[in-house]
Design a protein around this motif. Structure first.
Motif, mmCIF file in Angstrom:
data_model
loop_
_atom_site.group_PDB
_atom_site.id
_atom_site.type_symbol
_atom_site.label_atom_id
_atom_site.label_comp_id
_atom_site.label_asym_id
_atom_site.label_seq_id
_atom_site.Cartn_x
_atom_site.Cartn_y
_atom_site.Cartn_z
ATOM 1 N N SER A 201 -85.087 82.121 -0.735
ATOM 2 C CA SER A 201 -84.730 81.236 0.376
ATOM 3 C C SER A 201 -85.532 81.507 1.650
ATOM 4 N N GLY A 203 -87.842 84.570 2.453
ATOM 5 C CA GLY A 203 -88.306 85.876 2.922
ATOM 6 C C GLY A 203 -89.787 85.870 3.243
ATOM 7 N N HIS A 207 -89.814 84.274 7.059
ATOM 8 C CA HIS A 207 -89.760 85.511 7.840
ATOM 9 C C HIS A 207 -91.077 86.274 7.871
ATOM 10 N N TRP A 251 -76.260 82.180 8.171
ATOM 11 C CA TRP A 251 -77.097 82.602 7.041
ATOM 12 C C TRP A 251 -76.450 82.279 5.688
ATOM 13 N N PHE A 254 -78.191 79.299 5.043
ATOM 14 C CA PHE A 254 -79.608 79.637 4.884
ATOM 15 C C PHE A 254 -79.906 80.043 3.448
ATOM 16 N N ASN A 255 -79.123 80.974 2.913
ATOM 17 C CA ASN A 255 -79.339 81.453 1.549
ATOM 18 C C ASN A 255 -78.487 80.713 0.524
ATOM 19 N N GLY A 258 -80.071 77.595 -0.974
ATOM 20 C CA GLY A 258 -81.332 77.764 -1.683
ATOM 21 C C GLY A 258 -81.386 77.156 -3.078
ATOM 22 N N THR A 273 -75.834 88.161 0.664
ATOM 23 C CA THR A 273 -76.330 88.074 2.037
ATOM 24 C C THR A 273 -75.472 88.893 2.985
ATOM 25 N N LEU A 308 -80.344 90.627 6.948
ATOM 26 C CA LEU A 308 -80.353 89.213 6.574
ATOM 27 C C LEU A 308 -81.724 88.790 6.068
ATOM 28 N N VAL A 309 -82.757 89.264 6.732
ATOM 29 C CA VAL A 309 -84.129 88.913 6.341
ATOM 30 C C VAL A 309 -84.472 89.528 4.994
ATOM 31 N N THR A 312 -83.026 87.828 1.878
ATOM 32 C CA THR A 312 -83.337 86.410 1.715
ATOM 33 C C THR A 312 -84.222 86.092 0.511
ATOM 34 N N ALA A 315 -81.711 86.742 -2.582
ATOM 35 C CA ALA A 315 -80.270 86.621 -2.369
ATOM 36 C C ALA A 315 -79.497 86.238 -3.628
#
Length: 486
Positions: A201, A203, A207, A251, A254-255, A258, A273, A308-309, A312, A315
């Motif tokens: 998702s 990384g 990121h 998040w 976010f994940n 995905g 996550t 969190l990063v 990702t 996840a």
């Protein structure tokens, strides 16, 4: 036995309305729009609040505005040309064909990623094209908020000195020539996608790219003023925590979004996550206590972000115990690079990365990608990835090599392209603010200030304050015996 149609609720009967085609899964569509909204809330207001609070008071407005502007600009560029460059038909092995995502026929049709159909070496289909059970409009918006947050993360390296007009030029250029390449290569059906590089998702796409682009752009823009680099306290720690909380809770979208579906892999992604983020925050805090004698709130936020990063890229691909291991490493490795290596390596010292985005996103993102290559579990991989029999190296696969190479491509592309963009903009307009604006801050740049309060160490201006009934007495004018608080 035949099912009585009248016994099936109207909402679940096929063809009950032109707005509910047979391919539409209402649950998937509802989750994808919810996930997109959660990711959007990470940016507006999440990072807007975090950026506006974590910086010195004189830069609160400018920092928040850089994030707000980037979000709005990316949304428009995304639907006009950038979405199809990232998820459309293949133009090059790392780039899609540009085009608008605005027409009714396109947006209400079933979502699809045309370049994602994966083949065996003999030419037969291994994995069919990705076709989520909701309209293109949901997919375009979900991916659009990912693109927007990436530019906002880049801004974190440039706060407190980048010319706002240069930033306004940087956003569409970097989106077009950098973000779209990473997104297509790893997600949209490009060469890294078909090779089997894992990035669940973002990384790498989000990121690692933002961290490398941020420190690269920081090199070309130049540093803050000497006094700002030496003393840059947050102007509102509690509000900073509110922004960080929105980032953490967002998040889940976010994940969790995905897999493009409200499925079991989405659930795995959400719990992993939160496990990794909590572990990383605790480890970072413990390290602060052990080596500096006290826990740091800003440090806890940094540890939360690195967790969190780090999770990702894997996840929905790793087990819960692996998420804890990743949390321990994401709370310690970036801490070490930020607190030890950064202070001893002249190269990192010479580049002014305002919020340490290189450490919290580039280091943590690459670390997460490599750890995903180690711990990706075969059953979970089969739920998500186009390449069958994918697995992490601890399960006997060669995945870690693919992860290293995939990350290296993102690093190299972003260093080169970000440098070219900055150099090109610098030929038209200065990348760094004039010295007068750097000294004054928000009032000079925007004609606005974050708070109607005196302070932040600036000189007391009698022409502004003397003779007005509602002015507070500045500290150096206080009565005898008063203590000045800085």
């Amino acid at each position: 036995m035949a099912v009585n149609a009248s016994a099936v609720p109207l909402a679940y009967q096929a063809r009950t309305s032109a707005a509910v085609p047979e391919w539409l899964n209402k649950g998937d569509n509802a989750w994808q729009m919810t996930a997109a909204t959660l990711v959007g809330l990470q940016s507006v207001p999440g990072l807007v609040i975090l950026y506006g609070s974590i910086v010195k008071k004189k830069w609160a407005v400018n920092s928040a505005f850089m994030a707000l502007y980037a979000f709005a600009a990316v949304v428009i560029c995304w639907v006009v040309w950038a979405y199809k460059m990232s998820f459309g038909e293949e133009l090059l092995p790392f780039w899609g064909k540009a085009g608008p995502a605005l027409g009714q026929r396109f947006l209400i049709g079933q979502a699809s990623l045309p370049a994602t159909q994966h083949y065996y070496r003999n030419g037969t289909v291994e994995t069919a094209m990705a076709t989520p059970f909701y309209p293109m409009a949901s997919l375009v918006w979900y991916q659009g908020v990912f693109a927007a947050i990436t530019l906002i993360l880049v801004a974190g390296s440039l706060l407190g000195r980048m010319n706002i007009r240069a930033w306004m030029m940087f956003v569409p250029l970097w989106l077009t020539f950098s973000y779209t390449v990473g997104a297509f290569s790893l997600w949209g059906g490009g060469f890294l996608y078909h090779w089997g590089v894992m990035d669940f998702s973002g990384g790498y796409v989000i990121h690692l790219s933002s961290g490398v682009a941020g420190i690269t752009a920081a090199f070309w823009v130049g540093p803050r003023t000497k006094i700002d680099r030496e003393r840059f306290p947050p102007n509102n720690v509690l509000l900073m925590l509110a922004g960080a909380g929105m980032l953490w809770m967002g998040w889940s979208g976010f994940n969790g979004g995905g897999p493009y579906s409200a499925n079991i892999d989405s659930s795995m992604a959400v719990i992993n996550t939160n496990i990794c983020a909590a572990t990383s925050l605790l480890v970072w805090t413990w390290l602060d206590v052990i080596f500096f004698g006290k826990p740091s709130v800003i440090g806890a936020v940094q540890g939360m972000i690195t967790g969190l990063v780090c999770i990702t890229p894997g996840a929905g691909l790793v087990q819960g115990w692996a998420a804890i291991v990743m949390g321990v490493l994401s709370g310690s490795v970036p801490w070490f690079t930020m607190m030890v290596i950064h202070k001893k390596w002249w190269l990192l010292q010479s580049i002014d990365d305002t919020l340490g985005v290189f450490h919290t996103h580039a280091v943590a993102g690459y670390l997460g990608g490599i750890l995903t290559g180690l711990f990706a579990e075969p059953v979970l991989c089969s739920l998500f990835l186009p390449v069958t029999n994918s697995r992490g190296s601890v399960y006997g696969g060669p995945q870690i090599l693919k992860q290293i190479v995939g990350g290296a491509f993102i690093v190299g592309w972003n260093i080169v392209v970000t440098s070219i963009i900055c150099i090109a903009i610098g030929l038209i307009i200065p990348l760094r603010m004039p010295e007068e604006e750097l000294l004054i801050g928000d009032d000079a740049v925007h004609g606005e200030e974050a708070y109607a309060l005196w302070g932040d160490g600036e000189k007391y201006d009698n022409t502004k304050h003397s003779g007005t009934s509602d002015d507070l007495t500045p500290p150096h004018k206080a009565s005898s015996g008063a203590t000045q608080v800085v």
